[in-house]
Structures are given as C-alpha cells and as structure tokens.
Design an enzyme around this catalytic site. Structure first.
Site, mmCIF file in Angstrom:
data_model
loop_
_atom_site.group_PDB
_atom_site.id
_atom_site.type_symbol
_atom_site.label_atom_id
_atom_site.label_comp_id
_atom_site.label_asym_id
_atom_site.label_seq_id
_atom_site.Cartn_x
_atom_site.Cartn_y
_atom_site.Cartn_z
ATOM 1 N N GLU A 355 15.359 -37.959 -135.506
ATOM 2 C CA GLU A 355 15.755 -36.422 -134.509
ATOM 3 C C GLU A 355 15.846 -35.617 -135.631
ATOM 4 O O GLU A 355 16.937 -34.758 -135.692
ATOM 5 C CB GLU A 355 17.416 -36.936 -134.109
ATOM 6 C CG GLU A 355 17.207 -38.103 -133.042
ATOM 7 C CD GLU A 355 18.700 -38.122 -132.183
ATOM 8 O OE1 GLU A 355 19.471 -37.587 -132.689
ATOM 9 O OE2 GLU A 355 18.426 -38.713 -131.076
ATOM 10 N N ASN A 409 14.031 -40.482 -128.481
ATOM 11 C CA ASN A 409 15.243 -41.170 -128.519
ATOM 12 C C ASN A 409 15.686 -40.494 -127.270
ATOM 13 O O ASN A 409 15.763 -39.161 -126.827
ATOM 14 C CB ASN A 409 16.228 -40.814 -129.587
ATOM 15 C CG ASN A 409 16.015 -41.073 -130.768
ATOM 16 O OD1 ASN A 409 15.129 -42.135 -130.941
ATOM 17 N ND2 ASN A 409 16.590 -40.808 -131.883
ATOM 18 N N TYR A 415 24.282 -38.991 -122.049
ATOM 19 C CA TYR A 415 24.740 -37.739 -122.480
ATOM 20 C C TYR A 415 24.271 -36.594 -121.332
ATOM 21 O O TYR A 415 24.893 -35.933 -120.967
ATOM 22 C CB TYR A 415 23.819 -37.235 -123.794
ATOM 23 C CG TYR A 415 24.657 -38.059 -125.093
ATOM 24 C CD1 TYR A 415 25.790 -38.347 -125.202
ATOM 25 C CD2 TYR A 415 23.683 -38.643 -125.838
ATOM 26 C CE1 TYR A 415 26.358 -39.052 -126.186
ATOM 27 C CE2 TYR A 415 24.087 -39.206 -127.034
ATOM 28 C CZ TYR A 415 25.584 -39.385 -127.098
ATOM 29 O OH TYR A 415 25.770 -40.000 -128.407
HETATM 30 C C1 GCU Z 1 21.041 -40.322 -131.726
HETATM 31 C C2 GCU Z 1 21.013 -40.834 -133.291
HETATM 32 C C3 GCU Z 1 21.880 -41.990 -133.531
HETATM 33 C C4 GCU Z 1 23.149 -41.747 -132.702
HETATM 34 C C5 GCU Z 1 22.730 -41.827 -131.472
HETATM 35 C C6 GCU Z 1 24.104 -41.588 -130.452
HETATM 36 O O1 GCU Z 1 20.053 -40.169 -131.144
HETATM 37 O O2 GCU Z 1 19.802 -41.121 -133.618
HETATM 38 O O3 GCU Z 1 21.817 -42.009 -134.999
HETATM 39 O O4 GCU Z 1 24.086 -42.796 -133.055
HETATM 40 O O5 GCU Z 1 22.073 -40.718 -131.135
HETATM 41 O O6 GCU Z 1 24.484 -40.535 -129.788
HETATM 42 O O7 GCU Z 1 24.579 -42.633 -130.297
#
Ligand code: GCU
Length: 735
Positions: A355, A409, A415
């Site tokens: 990310e 991701n 979200y």
């Molecule tokens: C991100 C990230 C993670 C994080 C995850 C989340 O994409 O790479 O480190 O914990 O999202 O929001 O749970």
C-alpha cells in the site's frame, strides 16, 4: 568446530531510568502497544549483560547474533561501539574482539519515530525490544562467513530439467580450507558445486513437503574446522496469468491467509510453541499459502512453512508511505530478507512493498520500486517479485506494473463498496492486463463477539464477517486466474492507533482471536472450503437469545449432505451445492437444541426465543461517548448511522457533509495536547494513526459517519456527534 550458545537469560533492562533484570525475548510495549490511544512508548531503552570469559563458547573468533531487535540497535562491547543496525525484523551479527575476563555487552534499542527506517506508518504496533534470540558464536579463524547480511553462508539453488535435478551449492568462507559439500549421500569439493539428483523427491506443497539437507564442511589439513548445513527443497513453479499458480507442473491454486505474529502481553516476543500453534491453526483451516506480512518473520516460522508445505510470500516493511530518506533502508532490508531466506523452498515471491501509494504515487515511488525489483532479481534469479497495492490505486499506475506479478488489497463490503465487487473488479484488471498475474493480497472484515440476525456492513458482528467471507469465497472459486488470495488476517492483531469494534488498540479482522483461543465462524467457512478433512460446523453458537419467530441457521460442511434436527426432529436435509455453505430456516420457539449431522460428524448449538434483543450482543464501543439508542433515526432521513458515500449521493447530503467535514477537520487540526501529560492527543491531523490524504477520504465513503467519528479515537463529545446527527436528520434520503 563452530560452537553456539543462546544467551537469552538475565539481561539488565533500563527504560527511562528504571532498571530490571529479565530474560529475552522481550518487548517494552506488551501492554501499552495494545491498549489503544496510539500512545505507546517509542524511544530508546538499553539491554546490558556481563559475560565472563568462561561463558564464551570454544573458538578463536566470536560473533554475536541478534535474530530480531526493533527497530534500530546500537551494539557496544566493553564500551566500544560496534555497529548500528536499522531494521527491526531481520537478523544481524557483530564480531567481538579483545575478549577480557569480564565483558560488557550493551545494546541501545530505539523504536522512536524517524524518517528513514521502515515501518513508520502502518496499521500495527511497532513493539520495541530485543524480541528474538541472541546467540554467541565461536568459530576458528577459518570459517564459513558470518558477515554476509546475517545469512548462513550456504546458498542452495535447485533446478529441475526433465527427470533430473541439478542442485547448485555455493558457500562463502573466511580464511583457508577446502570445502566439502554433502547432498543426498554424495560429496563434492569446492565453493561452487552442482549435484545431479535423478528422479528427485519433490517438495510438493502441503501434499508432500519433502526436504533435503545440504551440509558443507571446511577442512584444513584434514581437520574439519567449520560446518554449516541447510534444508532445501526441489520444486518448480510458475505463475501464470491465466492458470494461476503451478507447482511442479500442476495447477495449484494458492488460497490462504496473511499472518501477523503478535500476541497479548508479549507482542512479538514469541516462543517456538507460539509459532507452531499458529502454523497448526493455519494447517487446520486448510490453507496452502501464507503472506508473511508486513515484515521478515522468524526463521522458525519459515522453517515450519517448509516443513508443512506452505507456499509463502515474504516481504519487507516498505509500507503505507514512501520516505525520501528511507531508500537505503529498503535496500538493506530487502538484501537481508533474501540472503537470510534464500534456501526456503516455501518462499516463492519477494514482496517489494505494501500500500505504498496510500499517500500518493510519483517518481520516487516508481524509482524505489525499480531499484528494489532489480535488486531482488540480482540477488535471486529464481523467484519473481510482487507488490500489494492499495485499493484506490489506479490499475494503470506505472508502479503497479514493475514487479513480475501483482496483488491488490481490497476491502469491498467493509471499508468501501459492496461485497460483490471483487469478481468484477478483478475481471476488469484481468481483461485489461491478460498477461499480468493478478491476485488478492488482502481482503477481510472485523468481527468480535457481537451478534445479529440482520448482518450489515460495518457492524463488527461474527455473522457479518461470516457472510462477507462466504461471498468473497464464491467469487474466488469462480476465478481460477487469481494467482494467490490471502485473507487479512489469520489472527486479530494489535494496532495501538485503532479504536474500532468496541476494543481499542486492535484490528479484529482475524479468523481467529488474538489469544488464538476462539475460531470465528469465518474460519470454518474456509475450513469447509479448503480442508481435505471432513468438516461440519454450525455458525453463531454464541448467539443464543433470538427475537424472531423464524431464524436462520448457517452450517458449513464439505460433506455431501447435511441434515438438521431441532429438538430431535429433522427439519430437512440439504445436498451440497457448488459452495460448502448450507442455509436452514427454523422456527424459534422456547429453547431449541440444534443438531447438524453429516456423514460421521455431528455438531450442536442452542438457541432461545426471547422478547427483547439481548443487549450483550450489541457492539459497545470502549470509551464511546454515545449509545446507539441516543441516535435519532427518523425514517426517510439520514443519520450518523448512514455511510458517507450514501449521504454524499444527494445534494442535500453533500451540503450536510461539508458542514460535518468541517467539524471533523477542525477537531483533528486542533489535535494538540490539551493539557500537559494528555498523551492521547497528538499533533497533526490523523485518522486511526494515519495522516490524511485524498485517497483515505475515498476509503471513508464506506464508513458510517458514526464509525468515521469513532475511528478518530474519541476526539468528539457526545454533543458534537448529536449535532452532526441533527444536521443529517434534516436531509431526505434518496428514494
Ligand atoms: C491495509 C494494510 C493492513 C491493514 C489493513 C486493515 O490494507 O495493508 O496493514 O491492517 O489494511 O485496514 O485492516
């Protein structure tokens, strides 16, 4: 001959003037790094130990090996500074000279924020401390090199052609001697030798993770002066943009999880038993791949991956935000990762970053990736590179196309966006870039011990998490081109900046709880899909009291037929369809004992008819200033329970959000310590520990206003939230 001694016991530890004696492994953030508030101690502490001459192993030269010290370590020996190592997850060694009768080791360990050691901004706690073992090594003057980026100076490269494997073994020495190498009962002499093995026993993933051993001896005048050995595996693999992952010539879909390693109270200071327990759970679930995120894991764990046949994605913590001063650090961390882990057959890709464009892309990000990509290839010509791209990064971004393969991701259905968006999104990528292998490096959603009969995005219930994973699994099953898919995350983990779901300081996206004691329902969704063992699991066992007259029961099973009984009476049998998920509707009257039967297996649950919803099942936010029943939600009008995206879809909503946005930004900008000692309030506009940028705002579209407010970690009063709600209550919903 080489002699090693683990010296973990009895170190004098000093933090802010306070001194205690303790044993390693250790972290000073076991408590404050897990309790929320983004206020854990980040600074310098010291570890000291006295070593008598007789404590040293036999040898003419001595090295000290640190397996993991977070984040930077300055090592002193008898008052003299020997080295400073930057990078909290890789091993390093220092040479000790002028040994006296009594010797003092001092290690200054620093996890304070800076702008050149990764990670600095990420969704996990950066536990400070010497949290892995320390070893004293004694060798003769002639020895296998101990100065090669923490590696053990033996690199094995197997290559298969037809029925014959050629196994190249390179060794690196200091001093004199003849090198004798032993593999599979044969012996060759030289520092760069190649064995031929006919009809080799392949390392074949979880089916048959066979390991060979290579041993090298350094012989001087007929005497063996040093010896190193390593396990290795013979396997071939290919990552195909259409067929996905291919192991030893056969399609082998990689389906599994990401792993964060930390645990309650002890953080990353783990024992072998902890690593083994994690591996047992991952194996039980039926996964065949692990993304070892977001940093180099312990050697013990990579060894377990080799032994259990896990296919691994290994990566460095180049994460969230490109640091102009951090380029050198990405280079050394990548070099150490590859040098130290080259021989593991489990590892198939080197992850360059995670990310990283969260705070924006650009020339320096592209340059850093090009550099890392060629570095990885130059150090290891046998493994491709990959990156984990943040959801909102455009698929045409130059940096997305640097590594050999790529993964995204995405948190659709958590979200932002809806859970059915995975398939279409990946199909689009795949269509536009048919030659680029694409995978899912992260997807997941949070669940605690909250329950509901009407699961909704963002409700933190075990039921929504289970539903979410069922839906994503269905989309993955239909897309064999996905070269690897990794659930975020196998385990709940600590991220001290978080304030979500009713327990601050934690990310609850695990399929298993932080203490490894409870397997959430979604764990069994995967087990039913992936495991070859017979599986039968009734969901929502902790959701006993139910209001509705008819309630649904979800059962996960990989068996052909599931029959359900309520108080001894069959309510029907269902045949397994395409997916291992069974849905029953049953009457909810009085007390019911629910029994599922499939093949030889049975599982049991209990439910009870109640008149009023049991409030113990409803999320209670820790330190929350407002209760759900205080929020006015007039029908047809918005409230803080609606998502920012929904609200913004109307003109009235946009205007209301402008006012609310101003209130939010105002509060966050004013985020200076209110009083002395008020550690919770830190400078700078931040959201769950991340500084703001436009990409993050896009993510926020999926949040309800209430959730967005709560994620700022209690920065708003009840009155302020109610004022926001009142503004929204005046805005008509879209018809
Ligand atoms: C991100 C990230 C993670 C994080 C995850 C989340 O994409 O790479 O480190 O914990 O999202 O929001 O749970």
């Amino acid at each position: 001959m080489r002699e090693t001694k683990i010296i973990n016991s009895q170190w004098d530890f000093t933090k802010q003037g306070e001194r205690v004696t303790l044993d390693l492994p250790h972290t000073w953030n076991g408590k404050d790094g897990q309790d929320g508030g983004n206020d854990y101690f980040r600074g310098t502490c010291t570890y000291e130990k006295t070593l008598k001459r007789e404590d040293f192993p036999l040898g003419e030269e001595f090295y000290l090996q640190f397996d993991g010290v977070n984040s930077s370590a300055t090592v002193y020996f008898n008052g003299e500074k020997l080295t400073t190592h930057h990078g909290g997850y890789s091993a390093f060694r220092v040479k000790l000279e002028n040994i006296k009768d009594e010797n003092k080791i001092k290690v200054e360990v620093d996890n304070s924020p800076n702008d050149f050691v990764y990670p600095q901004q990420a969704d996990f706690t950066f536990y400070g401390g010497i949290y892995r073992s320390v070893t004293l090594i004694g060798v003769s003057h002639n020895h296998f090199s101990l100065d090669r980026f923490g590696s053990n100076a033996i690199a094995v490269t197997p290559d298969i052609k037809g029925n014959i494997a050629s196994v190249n073994v390179k060794t690196f020495t200091q001093g004199l001697g003849e090198i004798h190498v032993f593999v599979d009962g044969k012996e060759l002499v030289g520092s760069d030798v190649t064995f031929e093995i006919e009809s080799p026993h392949l390392w074949n993933g979880t089916k048959d993770p066979f390991l060979y051993t290579a041993t090298a001896q350094l012989v001087v005048d007929g005497v063996v002066e040093d010896e190193v050995s390593t396990k290795f595996g013979i396997r071939s693999f290919k990552i195909d943009a259409e067929k996905g992952f291919i192991l030893n010539g056969e399609v082998y879909p990689l389906r599994g999880v990401s792993r964060h390693q930390d645990r309650p109270e002890i953080g990353n200071a783990l024992s072998y038993e902890h690593h083994k327990e994690d591996m047992d759970l991952i194996c039980e679930m039926g996964a065949n791949t692990i993304r070892l995120a977001h940093y180099q894991h312990a050697q013990e764990f990579y060894d377990l991956c080799d032994e259990r046949g896990m296919v691994v994605w290994a990566e460095i913590p180049y994460i969230s935000k490109h640091l102009e001063n951090g380029v050198e650090n990405t280079k050394t961390q990548m070099t150490e990762l590859i040098y130290q882990n080259y021989n593991h057959p489990s590892i198939v890709v080197w992850g360059l970053s995670n990310e990283i464009t969260m705070a924006g892309s650009g020339k320096s990000v592209v340059d850093n990736h090009r550099m890392l990509n060629s570095l990885a290839h130059s150090l290891d010509s046998t493994r491709p590179t990959t990156v984990a791209v943040v959801t909102m990064c455009p698929i045409d971004d130059e940096y997305v196309h640097i590594s050999d393969v790529v993964s995204y991701n995405h948190y659709f259905g958590w979200y932002g966006g809806k859970v059915d968006m995975y398939g279409p999104w990946f199909d689009k990528f795949h269509k536009k870039y048919p030659n680029k292998p694409i995978g899912i490096s992260e997807y997941g959603c949070e669940a605690l011990n909250w329950h509901t009969s009407t699961p909704e995005q963002g409700d933190y219930t075990e039921e929504y998490q289970a539903y979410y994973h069922e839906e994503v699994i269905k989309q993955i099953i239909d897309r064999p081109y996905l070269w690897a898919t990794h659930v975020w995350n196998m385990f709940d983990f600590a991220a001290d900046a978080r304030a979500e779901g009713g327990e601050n300081g934690m990310n609850h996206k695990g399929l298993v709880t932080f203490d490894r004691k409870y397997k959430k329902d979604s764990f069994y969704a995967y087990k039913a899909w992936l495991s070859s063992e017979p599986v039968l699991h009734i969901c929502s066992k902790r959701y006993v009291d139910r209001v509705e007259d008819k309630t649904s029961i979800t059962v996960y099973s990989n068996l052909d037929e599931v029959e359900l009984f309520v108080n001894g009476e069959s309510v029907g049998a269902q045949k397994k369809g395409k997916y291992p998920f069974f849905k029953f509707e049953i009457a909810n009257v009085g007390e019911s004992v629910i029994l599922a039967k499939a093949g030889e297996l049975t599982d049991e649950a209990h439910i009870r008819k109640v008149d009023k919803f049991n409030e113990a099942y409803r999320m209670k936010e820790e330190g929350a200033v407002i209760n759900w029943f205080e929020i006015n939600t007039p029908t047809g009008y918005y409230s803080v329970n609606d998502t920012i995206g929904d609200i913004m879809s109307t003109l009235g909503g946009k205007i209301a959000m402008l006012r609310i946005g101003k209130m939010m930004l105002g509060a966050l900008k004013d985020d200076k310590p209110k009083e002395k000692g008020d550690k919770k309030k830190k400078k700078g506009a931040s959201f769950a520990g991340f500084s703001f940028n436009t990409g993050m705002l896009k993510l926020a579209y999926g949040f309800t206003v209430k959730r967005a407010v709560s994620m700022t970690g209690g920065k708003f009063t009840k009155e302020e939230i109610l004022r926001m709600n009142a503004i929204l209550n005046k805005v008509k919903k879209k018809k």
